[in-house]
Design an enzyme around this catalytic site. Sequence first.
Site, PDB file in Angstrom:
ATOM      1  N   MET A  30       0.840  -1.202   0.000  1.00 50.98           N
ATOM      2  CA  MET A  30       0.000   0.000   0.000  1.00 50.98           C
ATOM      3  C   MET A  30       0.879   1.257   0.000  1.00 50.98           C
ATOM      4  SD  MET A  30      -3.407  -0.943   2.098  1.00 50.98           S
ATOM      5  CE  MET A  30      -2.774  -0.755   3.748  1.00 50.98           C
ATOM      6  N   GLU A  35      11.718  -0.113   5.355  1.00 52.01           N
ATOM      7  CA  GLU A  35      12.660  -1.241   5.228  1.00 52.01           C
ATOM      8  C   GLU A  35      11.956  -2.598   5.228  1.00 52.01           C
ATOM      9  OE1 GLU A  35      16.064  -1.649   4.744  1.00 52.01           O
ATOM     10  OE2 GLU A  35      16.019   0.452   4.154  1.00 52.01           O
ATOM     11  N   HIS A  37       9.040  -3.299   3.685  1.00 53.90           N
ATOM     12  CA  HIS A  37       8.679  -3.523   2.281  1.00 53.90           C
ATOM     13  C   HIS A  37       9.923  -3.862   1.458  1.00 53.90           C
ATOM     14  CE1 HIS A  37       5.428  -0.514   3.485  1.00 53.90           C
ATOM     15  NE2 HIS A  37       4.721  -1.540   3.050  1.00 53.90           N
ATOM     16  N   GLN A  61     -10.405  -2.939   1.914  1.00 55.74           N
ATOM     17  CA  GLN A  61      -9.924  -3.587   3.141  1.00 55.74           C
ATOM     18  C   GLN A  61      -9.962  -2.649   4.343  1.00 55.74           C
ATOM     19  OE1 GLN A  61      -5.947  -4.357   1.316  1.00 55.74           O
ATOM     20  NE2 GLN A  61      -5.140  -3.897   3.340  1.00 55.74           N
ATOM     21  N   ASP A 150       2.247  -9.261   9.168  1.00 54.17           N
ATOM     22  CA  ASP A 150       0.805  -9.440   9.019  1.00 54.17           C
ATOM     23  C   ASP A 150       0.529 -10.945   8.963  1.00 54.17           C
ATOM     24  OD1 ASP A 150      -0.197  -6.489   8.394  1.00 54.17           O
ATOM     25  OD2 ASP A 150       1.716  -6.800   7.396  1.00 54.17           O
ATOM     26  N   VAL A 176      10.703  -7.023   9.792  1.00 55.05           N
ATOM     27  CA  VAL A 176      11.820  -6.083   9.967  1.00 55.05           C
ATOM     28  C   VAL A 176      11.436  -5.092  11.065  1.00 55.05           C
ATOM     29  CG1 VAL A 176      13.250  -4.326   8.855  1.00 55.05           C
ATOM     30  CG2 VAL A 176      12.492  -6.328   7.561  1.00 55.05           C
ATOM     31  N   SER A 185       6.167  -0.230  10.200  1.00 54.98           N
ATOM     32  CA  SER A 185       4.828  -0.148   9.637  1.00 54.98           C
ATOM     33  C   SER A 185       4.614   1.261   9.105  1.00 54.98           C
ATOM     34  CB  SER A 185       3.793  -0.446  10.728  1.00 54.98           C
ATOM     35  OG  SER A 185       2.512  -0.030  10.312  1.00 54.98           O
TER      36      SER A 185
HETATM   37  P1  AMP Z   1       1.400  -2.875   3.507  1.00 52.53           P
HETATM   38  O1  AMP Z   1       1.950  -1.823   2.597  1.00 52.53           O
HETATM   39  O2  AMP Z   1       1.372  -2.468   4.940  1.00 52.53           O
HETATM   40  O3  AMP Z   1       0.101  -3.461   2.999  1.00 52.53           O
HETATM   41  O4  AMP Z   1       2.442  -4.062   3.467  1.00 52.53           O
HETATM   42  C1  AMP Z   1       2.836  -4.658   2.258  1.00 52.53           C
HETATM   43  C2  AMP Z   1       3.598  -5.922   2.552  1.00 52.53           C
HETATM   44  O5  AMP Z   1       4.744  -5.599   3.338  1.00 52.53           O
HETATM   45  C3  AMP Z   1       2.790  -6.940   3.362  1.00 52.53           C
HETATM   46  O6  AMP Z   1       3.070  -8.245   2.891  1.00 52.53           O
HETATM   47  C4  AMP Z   1       3.320  -6.730   4.758  1.00 52.53           C
HETATM   48  O7  AMP Z   1       3.217  -7.884   5.578  1.00 52.53           O
HETATM   49  C5  AMP Z   1       4.774  -6.411   4.481  1.00 52.53           C
HETATM   50  N1  AMP Z   1       5.366  -5.703   5.614  1.00 52.53           N
HETATM   51  C6  AMP Z   1       4.902  -4.572   6.212  1.00 52.53           C
HETATM   52  N2  AMP Z   1       5.681  -4.241   7.267  1.00 52.53           N
HETATM   53  C7  AMP Z   1       6.657  -5.187   7.342  1.00 52.53           C
HETATM   54  C8  AMP Z   1       7.762  -5.414   8.218  1.00 52.53           C
HETATM   55  N3  AMP Z   1       8.027  -4.599   9.243  1.00 52.53           N
HETATM   56  N4  AMP Z   1       8.546  -6.481   7.994  1.00 52.53           N
HETATM   57  C9  AMP Z   1       8.290  -7.341   6.963  1.00 52.53           C
HETATM   58  N5  AMP Z   1       7.259  -7.172   6.099  1.00 52.53           N
HETATM   59  C10 AMP Z   1       6.452  -6.118   6.283  1.00 52.53           C
END
Ligand code: AMP
Length: 285
Positions: A30, A35, A37, A61, A150, A176, A185
């Site tokens: 999103m 780091e 991502h 979502q 997640d 991470v 996040s």
């Molecule tokens: P999001 O942009 O929050 O929807 O996350 C996109 C992808 O990045 C998802 O598969 C998340 O699980 C992953 N992700 C987000 N934060 C982390 C993190 N701290 N460590 C590893 N993967 C992450």
Amino acid sequence: MVVFQKNDEIKSFVTELKKMGHTLGFVPTMGYLHEGHLALVREAKKICQAVIVSIFVNPTQFGPQDDFERYPRDFERDLRLLKEEGVDAVFVPAVAEVYPKSYVTYVTLKGLTDCLCGRSRPGHFDGVATVVTKLFNIVRPDKAFFGQKDGQQVLVIRKMVEDLNMEPEIVTVPTVREPDGLAMSSRNAYLSAEERKAASVLYRGLMTARAAFAKGEKKPERLCKIVVDILAAEPLARVDYVEVRSIPNLDPVEIVDQPVLLAAAVYFTKTRLIDNVVLDPGKGL
Ligand code: AMP
């Protein structure tokens, strides 16, 4: 690196990649990249010949009370970071490209989604499953990369792929963290300095429970209480849930004699953060 906004354009690009016989890795996000991502992107680069990243803040979502409108966005910075990682293409569709006015089709899981984040955020995983299905159909990746952070999302996607005979292999990448343990996040950007400092309590709680587990504590309610008590000592933290659930079915367990997810969601004032650890008796953590 090429940037596509239209389904047909990225589909043609993917067709060309496939003609060259490239293994295609896909990282759905999103945006507002960090780091965490980038760890997904690096893992994809390591094991795939071509990598596509999507940036799409998926409205389906988010619940009515959720933060869709104010979700952080920084498109230019995201593109810069992805270019530096050597990503081949970025897909950034508009909402109307993904959900035209006539849109009516959703993917719903009848199980796995009535606990943890699925209970706190009704409809959330329908939105996730729907958008991931659409993105898989458009990008047709060989491998798709998701973060352990997640945890329920990974299990939901894996189950959906199995149940619907989808092609992509799902690769999970470890969480991470910031130096104090807070899981990275995009939502950490909402935290005030005070809340940010307090937020490390979540990881501390999970780690303390994990240490108790390693010393022989196998009762889910005791493990959860350890986390809840630590969170209770932090005035800025308000527990949404702390739960132990089996992997991969997310069933309640009476005793931890199989790998489980110890997962928590905690509000710091208005910002809801999630984190989890796997407790694996086989590994004798
Ligand atoms: P999001 O942009 O929050 O929807 O996350 C996109 C992808 O990045 C998802 O598969 C998340 O699980 C992953 N992700 C987000 N934060 C982390 C993190 N701290 N460590 C590893 N993967 C992450």
